[in-house]
Design an enzyme around this catalytic site. Sequence first.
Site, PDB file in Angstrom:
ATOM      1  N   ASN A 122       1.083  -1.026  -0.220  1.00  0.00           N
ATOM      2  CA  ASN A 122       0.383   0.096  -0.709  1.00  0.00           C
ATOM      3  C   ASN A 122       0.967   1.343   0.076  1.00  0.00           C
ATOM      4  OD1 ASN A 122      -1.560   2.849   0.467  1.00  0.00           O
ATOM      5  ND2 ASN A 122      -3.098   1.200   2.631  1.00  0.00           N
TER       6      ASN A 122
ATOM      7  N   ARG B  57      -2.736  -2.262  -3.128  1.00  0.00           N
ATOM      8  CA  ARG B  57      -3.629  -1.631  -3.131  1.00  0.00           C
ATOM      9  C   ARG B  57      -4.057  -0.166  -3.549  1.00  0.00           C
ATOM     10  NH1 ARG B  57      -4.662   3.860   1.093  1.00  0.00           N
ATOM     11  NH2 ARG B  57      -6.852   3.788   0.623  1.00  0.00           N
TER      12      ARG B  57
ATOM     13  N   HIS C 236     -12.443   3.056   0.169  1.00  0.00           N
ATOM     14  CA  HIS C 236     -12.342   2.188   1.262  1.00  0.00           C
ATOM     15  C   HIS C 236     -12.889   1.448   0.600  1.00  0.00           C
ATOM     16  CE1 HIS C 236     -11.246   6.363   3.931  1.00  0.00           C
ATOM     17  NE2 HIS C 236     -10.719   5.174   3.919  1.00  0.00           N
TER      18      HIS C 236
ATOM     19  N   LEU D  85     -13.044   4.789   9.617  1.00  0.00           N
ATOM     20  CA  LEU D  85     -12.934   5.927  10.286  1.00  0.00           C
ATOM     21  C   LEU D  85     -11.097   5.854  10.219  1.00  0.00           C
ATOM     22  CD1 LEU D  85     -16.143   6.255  12.807  1.00  0.00           C
ATOM     23  CD2 LEU D  85     -15.708   7.038  10.750  1.00  0.00           C
TER      24      LEU D  85
ATOM     25  N   ASN E 111      -7.426   8.429   9.626  1.00  0.00           N
ATOM     26  CA  ASN E 111      -6.872   9.591   8.706  1.00  0.00           C
ATOM     27  C   ASN E 111      -7.643  10.168   7.391  1.00  0.00           C
ATOM     28  OD1 ASN E 111      -5.299  12.004   9.458  1.00  0.00           O
ATOM     29  ND2 ASN E 111      -4.033  10.984   7.609  1.00  0.00           N
ATOM     30  N   GLY E 112      -8.176   9.726   6.552  1.00  0.00           N
ATOM     31  CA  GLY E 112      -9.311   9.177   5.792  1.00  0.00           C
ATOM     32  C   GLY E 112     -10.328   8.470   6.145  1.00  0.00           C
TER      33      GLY E 112
ATOM     34  N   ARG F 164      -7.863  16.523   5.707  1.00  0.00           N
ATOM     35  CA  ARG F 164      -9.071  17.340   5.196  1.00  0.00           C
ATOM     36  C   ARG F 164     -10.390  17.459   5.496  1.00  0.00           C
ATOM     37  NH1 ARG F 164      -8.659  11.255   2.085  1.00  0.00           N
ATOM     38  NH2 ARG F 164      -6.349  10.649   2.349  1.00  0.00           N
TER      39      ARG F 164
ATOM     40  N   ASP G  65      -3.662  13.996  14.275  1.00  0.00           N
ATOM     41  CA  ASP G  65      -3.374  12.052  14.748  1.00  0.00           C
ATOM     42  C   ASP G  65      -4.497  12.378  16.416  1.00  0.00           C
ATOM     43  OD1 ASP G  65      -3.178  10.665  16.502  1.00  0.00           O
ATOM     44  OD2 ASP G  65      -0.687   9.745  15.658  1.00  0.00           O
ATOM     45  N   PHE G  66      -5.458  11.323  15.955  1.00  0.00           N
ATOM     46  CA  PHE G  66      -6.887  11.628  16.742  1.00  0.00           C
ATOM     47  C   PHE G  66      -6.088  10.837  18.093  1.00  0.00           C
ATOM     48  CE2 PHE G  66     -11.082  10.524  18.145  1.00  0.00           C
ATOM     49  CZ  PHE G  66     -11.424  11.402  17.852  1.00  0.00           C
ATOM     50  N   ARG G  67      -5.228  10.148  18.289  1.00  0.00           N
ATOM     51  CA  ARG G  67      -4.886   9.917  19.699  1.00  0.00           C
ATOM     52  C   ARG G  67      -4.198  11.778  20.037  1.00  0.00           C
ATOM     53  NH1 ARG G  67      -0.945   5.207  17.653  1.00  0.00           N
ATOM     54  NH2 ARG G  67      -0.884   7.190  15.705  1.00  0.00           N
TER      55      ARG G  67
ATOM     56  N   ILE H 128      -9.979   4.942  14.243  1.00  0.00           N
ATOM     57  CA  ILE H 128     -10.930   5.852  15.085  1.00  0.00           C
ATOM     58  C   ILE H 128     -11.700   4.406  15.392  1.00  0.00           C
ATOM     59  CG2 ILE H 128     -12.404   7.570  15.322  1.00  0.00           C
ATOM     60  CD1 ILE H 128     -10.084   8.985  13.004  1.00  0.00           C
TER      61      ILE H 128
ATOM     62  N   ASN I 157     -11.169   2.325  17.768  1.00  0.00           N
ATOM     63  CA  ASN I 157     -10.509   2.251  19.343  1.00  0.00           C
ATOM     64  C   ASN I 157     -10.909   3.509  19.598  1.00  0.00           C
ATOM     65  OD1 ASN I 157      -8.555   0.439  19.126  1.00  0.00           O
ATOM     66  ND2 ASN I 157      -7.790   1.330  17.306  1.00  0.00           N
TER      67      ASN I 157
ATOM     68  N   GLU J 186      -8.345  -4.353   5.471  1.00  0.00           N
ATOM     69  CA  GLU J 186      -7.981  -4.772   3.323  1.00  0.00           C
ATOM     70  C   GLU J 186      -7.560  -6.028   2.889  1.00  0.00           C
ATOM     71  OE1 GLU J 186      -9.047  -0.350   3.374  1.00  0.00           O
ATOM     72  OE2 GLU J 186      -8.022  -0.451   5.510  1.00  0.00           O
TER      73      GLU J 186
END
Length: 399
Positions: free
Chosen positions: A10, A91, A180, A209, A211-212, A241, A283-285, A332, A335, A385
């Site tokens: 990928n 991919r 996706h 869900l 980063n994209g 984005r 970064d969602f974390r 996301i 987690n 994936e």
Amino acid sequence: MSNKLVLVLNCGSSSLKFAVIDANNGDEVISGLAECFNLPDARIKWKFNEKKESTSLPEYSAHSAAIIFIVEEIIKKVEGLEAQFIAVGHRIVHGGEKFTESVIIDETVLEGIEQCSSLAPLHNPAHVLGIKAAQKAFPTLTQVAVFDTAYHQTMPAKAFLYALPYNLYKEKGIRRYGMHGTSHLFVTNEAAKALNKPVEETNIISAHLGNGASVTAIKNGQSVDTSMGMTPLAGLVMGTRCGDIDPSIIEHLIEREGYSLKGVMDMLQKQSGLLGISGLSSDFRDIEQNYEKGHEGAILAVDMFAYRLAKYIASYAVPLGRIDAIVFTGGIGENSVRIRTKVLDNLAIFGYQIDADKNKTAILGEAGIITADNSPIAMVIPTNEEWVIAQDSAKLVSA
């Protein structure tokens, strides 16, 4: 070890995820990530037999150097591993209308992927580099392209068309394509099993869900609408984005505020979303850690992310009519207990009630229903994936 191993690649613009997957059962033999391409601190990390390793790559390394390292320093160091490879699966983010299913790569296919680069300018050129590097590294192995957009080719025209002059679609291919697809396909099949329903009778809303991010309405096992558009920029709030915006904003920034077109597009692609709203990180974390500390930007970013997602999910009641389950997946989705709670709270009008204990345990690869017994069903299904890519590659090799 299986004799049906597929090397899955990928390739991103500045990184390369890789895995060696058993096409029979989805077991991950090796997995890793090469990143920071074209920078002094280019590096690679990987896992084999539960042991994690990492090292730097030569300065300013890119896809070719990373693949050479993967082959020479990782794969060939495992005795007999390469002999069990049956294919390299790639991919590919965008196949336009040229590719409606996975295909064996030849010169014509490679040219078609290049022609779709305008639809995914951050992704397809990198895929082409990765394919060429893999062909050089494995000249006798079949190379397979698996397209994110292929799964969405079942959308009806009323869902994939924009309200623009029709000739722009017929002559220029301007339409909604969605991405996706491999992830949405995987969780659809897994959801059908969990619901004990035939996949062709399964209606779900799949929220991938990361980063994209994208959400897809799946009716009778097929995609009928999805949030991403002609490119991966549309739809939900994402890491960097913007998702959906009024297109006149672009004209306003150029004509009134002195931005260049490139400057605006870079902003929409790389400086917006969670990063732009929070002012902290993509970064969602990191966002969640600062949310807990009361950071206003982080709180706003989380609230916007959940609100936009809930609105999309609610709208997909229209094409589905009956919703068997909402499925959360991706980094996301798998987690973030907080995001799932906020989304389902926003959907209380449909009767969704979170089960806090179930929700807390459905993390770190654990699947399961996260709603109360008297609630419509929402569940977490970890995506895979890579296994979809390995399976498609194996099927094409066998055929």
